[in-house]
Design a protein around this motif. Structure first.
Motif: not given
Lengths: 246, 221
Positions: A23, A170, A174
């Motif tokens: 994340t 990351a 997303t």
């Protein structure tokens, strides 16, 4: 064997830790913790925008103080900041101190570097990262008294490359998930809301007065749309994408 | 099309070897300025041995587009012979299950960065797939620091073996710079990372990744 100092081991351990994370929050926290050990408090990591791309879409991390960013932007320092303009002629990593020592700077250029002190940065590094497609990215940590010894710089270069790619990956993952997300139907949302509080397909069928097999089909459709193999992950994704709330 | 050749097949496939040695001369000696041995416009060195395995990406007209050489580190190791100081982890540079990847190049299509991703990765993906079949544990390599981010971009699992060090007189010297040694674990994940990067794998909504059947010709006997 590992050299007498700890820079090699630190950098290699950092890479190993970073490779376990996925994340954006975990990655950015790990990167900043490592940079703090070297005496850096702030980081700006971005790619040079391609024609038609917006700069804000190419910023992977920036925790410089907001009022500093505002002033920098208002004054349009980016066109005159020697740390940035040096990029035109120098493709190897350099520090702000290197520029003071090696390049005759104008008063205005010195002022731009000096101003950063008021916001907690006396020195910093500019590390350029060329991507496979030929575009350039910059990783710029800065702080009050950063460690800029030769071995620290070598370690920072490795840290910069892995951090830049991890942060960028990351952010893009997303964005891609958000773009590719197919919205749930009203019925699927309703059923996932019940799944989220732990009801089985049979229980949901009884609550909604529909067949268990119909509920199962709706759950399977929702899992597919949410790119989830398991019910629990489907619930996490549904909450994250704002389909349901708990 | 991917063509895989062994060093022992040099006579049988003279045309491919000739193209490869000439392009290596162009890329590494003329373009990059590396001080390598050169013979009649060909670049051939001590690691072009019978044990070497070559992965070539050729067009339907048999024109070479990309190539990489893989050698067993136990007998042929650039890292062990010239760059042992690049390994700071204590890992031995020579290992029977570690092969070394050298002389990698691809010919980019100008102004087509996105299309070049496939050209960059095809031979590397073929090399890792070969490593899987032959039960290698790792593939190791030494690269210039300017090229290193590209390898991390293609394969996030890239393991650095130490920090960068100057070579060939360091920055500013012709053919010099900083270099780093790294390893790729020979795993399905790494092969898939290369396929995905090169867009060889196409994801269909809601399904598992589907691997496009590689158009390859296996020439190892």
């Amino acid at each position: 064997m590992l050299e007498r100092d700890q820079y090699g081991k630190r950098a290699l351990d950092f890479v190993q830790r970073l490779q376990q994370l996925s994340t954006y929050e975990e990655i950015s926290a790990c990167v900043m913790k490592e940079l703090e050990w070297f005496g850096f408090r702030h980081l700006t990591s971005f790619s040079i925008p391609a024609p038609g791309e917006k700069f804000k879409d190419c910023m992977w991390f920036n925790n410089r103080p907001p009022d500093y960013i505002e002033r920098y932007s208002e004054q349009n320092y980016v066109l005159r900041d020697p740390v940035v303009t040096e990029l035109r002629q120098n493709l190897t990593p350099y520090s702000w101190g290197d520029l003071r020592r090696n390049r005759p700077l104008k008063k205005e250029e010195i002022k731009i570097i000096d101003e950063a002190r008021e916001w907690g940065s006396r020195d910093g590094m500019m590390i350029q990262i060329m991507t496979g497609s030929g575009s350039m990215s910059c990783f710029c940590p800065c702080g009050l008294e950063p460690d800029l010894t030769p071995r620290a710089r070598a370690a920072l270069e490795v840290i910069a490359i892995y951090s830049h790619h991890a942060l960028k990956r990351a952010v893009l993952t997303t964005q891609r998930q958000e773009i590719e997300h197919v919205p749930l139907t009203r019925r699927e949302r309703e059923i996932m809301q019940w799944v989220a509080i732990g009801k089985s397909d049979e229980e949901i069928g009884q609550i909604l007065s529909i067949a268990t097999a119909t509920v199962t089909q709706h759950v399977e459709n929702a899992k597919r749309k949410l790119d989830a193999l398991r019910r629990t992950y489907a619930v996490v994704q549904a909450i994250r994408l704002g389909e349901i709330s708990v | 099309m991917i063509v895989i050749l062994k060093g022992t097949q040099r006579r049988q496939h003279l045309g491919y070897f000739e193209q490869m040695f000439r392009l290596r001369h162009q890329v590494f000696i003329k373009d990059l300025g590396w001080p390598l041995p050169s013979a009649n416009g060909r670049e051939i060195d001590q690691y072009d041995v019978d044990d070497a395995v070559y992965f070539l990406d050729v067009t339907d007209d048999d024109i070479l587009q990309a190539s990489v050489r893989l050698v067993p580190s136990e007998h042929c190791s650039l890292v062990a012979d010239y760059f042992p100081h690049l390994i700071e982890t204590g890992a031995p540079a020579r290992d029977p299950r570690v092969y070394e990847c050298t002389r990698y190049f691809f010919l980019p299509l100008k102004g087509r960065g996105r299309d070049n991703r496939g050209a960059r990765t095809r031979v590397l993906a073929a090399m890792v797939e070969w490593g899987l079949v032959n039960r290698l544990s790792h593939i190791q390599c030494v690269v210039d620091m300017a090229a290193f981010p590209g390898f991390v971009d293609m394969v996030p699992q890239t393991i650095p073996l130490g920090l960068p060090h100057p070579y060939g007189g360091g920055h500013g010297a012709p053919g010099g710079g900083d270099c780093i040694a790294f390893r790729w674990p020979v795993t399905r994940e790494v092969a898939d990372a290369l396929h995905v990067y090169g867009r060889v794998v196409h994801r269909r909504a809601g399904n598992d990744p589907v691997r496009a059947a590689p158009k390859s010709r296996e020439l190892i006997h």
